[in-house]
Design an enzyme around this catalytic site. Structure first.
Site, short mmCIF file in Angstrom:
data_model
loop_
_atom_site.label_atom_id
_atom_site.label_comp_id
_atom_site.label_asym_id
_atom_site.label_seq_id
_atom_site.Cartn_x
_atom_site.Cartn_y
_atom_site.Cartn_z
CG HIS A 20 -2.00 -1.01 1.18
ND1 HIS A 20 -3.34 -0.72 1.28
CD2 HIS A 20 -1.95 -2.36 1.00
CE1 HIS A 20 -4.06 -1.82 1.19
NE2 HIS A 20 -3.22 -2.83 1.03
CG ASP A 119 -4.85 2.22 2.28
OD1 ASP A 119 -3.83 1.99 1.61
OD2 ASP A 119 -5.74 1.36 2.49
#
Ligand code: UDP
Length: 475
Positions: A20, A119
Site C-alpha cells: 500500500h 487508504d
C-alpha cells in the site's frame, strides 16, 4: 474556475503495508511532479522505506507516533502489517491503526492541506477530513476492473445463491461475462468481526468521500472505467500506472525496501542474457511459501529450461534445505538462474529488456507493473482480490495464463502446485506462438501506458480533471 497546482497541498496517508505504501508514494510523486505540494504521513519505522522510494522528489514526510505495545498488544517495532501476518496479529494491527485517528486530526489542524488522500483501510478518514472542511479521496491502489467486481459482489452477493464453494456464478451487472466461484472471493480472517466491519465501513466511507483515485489508465480497461464512473456513478480519476514515475535505474532500484541483492550485480546478470529470455518470479511483498511448494517451484523452473530470477521471501529463505539437491550450484553456477532471498528491485528487473515473462501472485501493483514491462504473465492468485486481477490478465486483456489454482489460500500458500504444472505454464508464456501473441499484446499496452502518463496522455489529462474538481470544491 481554475486553480494553480502550486496553491494545493495534498496529504497522503497510506496504510502501513508495503503493497500500500509503495504505490501511494509513487502517487505522491506524480502529484509532486505536477507542481503540487505533497506530504506523506506515516509512522517512524516506515520512514526509511518511504524516504528511499521518494528519492529526490520534493515531498515532505511527517510522522505520527504508532501506539505502544501496551496499547496494542503487538510486539515492539511492529508498525508495518508485513511484520504482523498471523491472523491474530493482523487484527491487533488493524485495531492499532484506529488509534492513529487523533494524531492524524491533530496534523490536519496544523498543516491545513487542501485535500487528504487516504487508504481504503482508514474509513474514518472521510470524517476526519470533513471536520476540517477538506475533501477526502480514497486510494486502494487498484484498477477499475477489480473495483467493479468488488462493488458487484458486495451489492448482489451472487456467492449466496450458489449451493457450493465450487459452483461457478457469473458476476452480475458487469460488462463481459466474468465467472467466479465462492472459493475465489476475498475471505476475511475466520470469525472476525473487526475485519468484516472494517470492510463495511470502508465501503460506506468511500461512498461519502470526494472520490477514488484508480491506479490505472483509461486505454487498459475503458469498459470498466466507464462502468465504474457512469454506471456505478462513482467519481474517480485514473492517474496510473503510478510506478512509471520511476524513470531511471536509480529510481527503480531504490523503490521499496532495500534490495537483498546488489543491483549492479543483478543488472550485469540481466545484461548477459538475451532479450525476452528471462522469467521473473515473485509473489508480492507478503507471501512466504512452505518448503514443499518452494521445492516444486525450484524444479518447475529448472525443468522449464528458461533463465529465471526467483524472489523468495524471508521465513522460507533462512534455511535452504528445501532446495533440491545441488540446485543452487547448478542454476546459479551455470548462470541459468538467480535467487533473491528477500526484497527484489522489482520494477528495475521487470523493465530490463532481458525479462520476457513474469510469474505473479496478481497483486494489482505487480499486475500493472507486468503490463508496463510488456510481458506475458503466469497468474497465481492467492488472497485479497487477486483472483479478480488474474481474470483480468487472462480473459480481459489476454496476456496471462493461469497456473490452475482454484481457491483462495492466503499468504502462506495451500496445497502445493506441482512442478510439471509450473514448468508448462512458464513455457507457455516464454516460448511458442501463443507466448509471442501475448507478448505482442503486452508490449502494445506497455507503449500505451507510457503515453498515458506523458503530457496530453489520458492519465496526465485526468490529473487536470482532478485538480479542476478540487478547485470547484475549494470555491
Ligand atoms: N515489490 C518489490 N520487491 C519485492 C516484492 C514486492 O519491489 O520483492 C513491490 C512490487 O513492485 C509492488 C509491491 O511491492 O509494487 C507489491 O504490491 P502488490 O500489489 O503486487 O502485492 P502485495 O505485496 O500487496 O500482495
Amino acid at each position: 474556475m481554475g486553480i494553480d497546482h502550486g496553491e494545493l497541498h495534498v496529504l497522503f496517508f497510506p496504510f502501513p503495508a508495503n503493497g500500500h505504501i509503495i504505490p501511494c508514494v509513487d502517487l505522491a510523486r506524480v502529484f509532486a511532479s505536477r507542481g503540487v505540494k505533497s506530504t506523506i504521513v506515516t509512522t517512524p519505522l516506515n520512514v526509511p522505506l518511504i524516504a528511499r522510494t521518494v528519492g529526490k522528489a520534493s515531498i515532505q514526510i511527517r510522522t505520527l507516533k504508532f501506539p505502544s505495545p501496551e496499547e496494542t498488544g503487538l510486539p515492539e517495532g511492529c508498525e508495518n502489517s508485513d511484520s504482523a501476518l498471523s491472523p491474530d496479529k493482523i487484527i491487533a494491527f488493524l485495531k492499532a491503526t484506529l488509534l492513529l485517528r487523533d494524531p492524524l486530526e491533530h496534523l490536519l489542524q496544523q498543516e491545513h492541506p487542501t485535500c487528504l488522500v487516504a487508504d481504503m483501510f482508514f474509513p474514518w478518514a472521510t470524517h476526519s477530513a470533513a471536520k476540517f472542511g477538506i475533501p477526502r479521496i480514497v486510494f486502494h491502489g487498484l484498477g477499475f476492473f477489480p473495483l467493479c467486481v468488488l462493488a458487484s459482489v458486495r451489492q448482489y452477493k451472487p456467492q449466496d445463491k450458489v449451493s457450493s464453494y465450487t459452483e461457478p456464478f457469473v458476476v452480475p451487472n458487469l460488462p463481459g461475462e466474468v465467472t467466479l466461484t465462492k472459493m475465489q472471493l476475498p475471505q476475511t480472517p475466520k470469525d472476525d468481526e473487526v475485519f468484516t466491519q472494517l470492510l463495511e465501513e470502508a465501503n460506506e466511507s468511500e461512498l461519502k468521500s470526494f472520490g477514488v483515485i484508480a491506479n490505472s489508465f483509461y486505454e487498459l480497461e475503458p469498459v470498466y472505467a466507464e462502468h465504474y464512473r457512469n454506471h456505478l456513478g462513482r467519481r474517480a480519476w485514473h492517474l496510473g500506472p503510478v510506478s512509471l514515475c520511476n524513470r531511471d535505474t536509480e529510481e527503480k532500484a531504490s523503490r521499496g525496501r532495500e534490495a537483498a541483492i546488489d543491483e549492479h550485480a543483478c543488472l550485469k546478470w540481466l545484461d548477459s542474457k538475451e532479450k525476452d529470455s528471462v522469467v521473473y518470479v515473485c509473489f508480492g511483498s507478503m507471501t512466504s511459501f512452505g518448503e514443499a511448494q518452494l521445492r516444486e517451484i525450484a524444479m518447475g523452473l529448472e525443468g522449464s529450461g528458461q533463465n529465471f530470477i526467483w524472489v523468495v521471501k524471508k521465513g522460507s529463505s533462512e534455511k535452504v534445505e528445501w532446495l533440491p539437491e545441488g540446485f543452487e550450484e547448478r542454476v546459479e553456477g551455470g548462470g541459468k538462474g538467480l535467487i533473491i532471498k528477500g526484497w527484489a528491485p522489482q520494477v528495475m528487473i521487470l523493465e530490463h529488456e532481458a525479462v520476457g515473462g513474469f510469474v505473479t501472485h496478481c497483486g494489482w501493483n505487480s499486475a500493472l507493473e507486468g503490463v508496463c514491462a510488456g510481458v506475458p504473465m503466469v497468474t497465481w492468485p492467492m488472497y485479497a482480490e487477486q483472483f479478480y486481477n488474474a481474470k483480468f490478465l487472462n480473459d480481459v486483456i489476454r496476456i496471462g495464463v493461469g497456473v490452475g489454482v482454484q481457491t483462495w489460500i492466503g499468504m502462506m500458500g495451500g496445497v502445493a502446485v506441482k512442478k510439471e504444472v509450473i514448468e508448462n505454464a512458464v513455457k507457455r508464456i516464454m516460448v511458442g506462438e501463443e507466448a509471442q501473441e501475448m507478448r505482442n499484446r503486452a508490449k502494445e499496452l506497455a507503449l500505451i501506458a507510457t503515453k498515458a502518463v506523458q503530457e496530453g496522455g489520458s492519465s496526465y489529462s485526468d490529473f487536470n480533471s482532478l485538480i479542476h474538481d478540487l478547485s470547484l470544491h475549494a470555491h
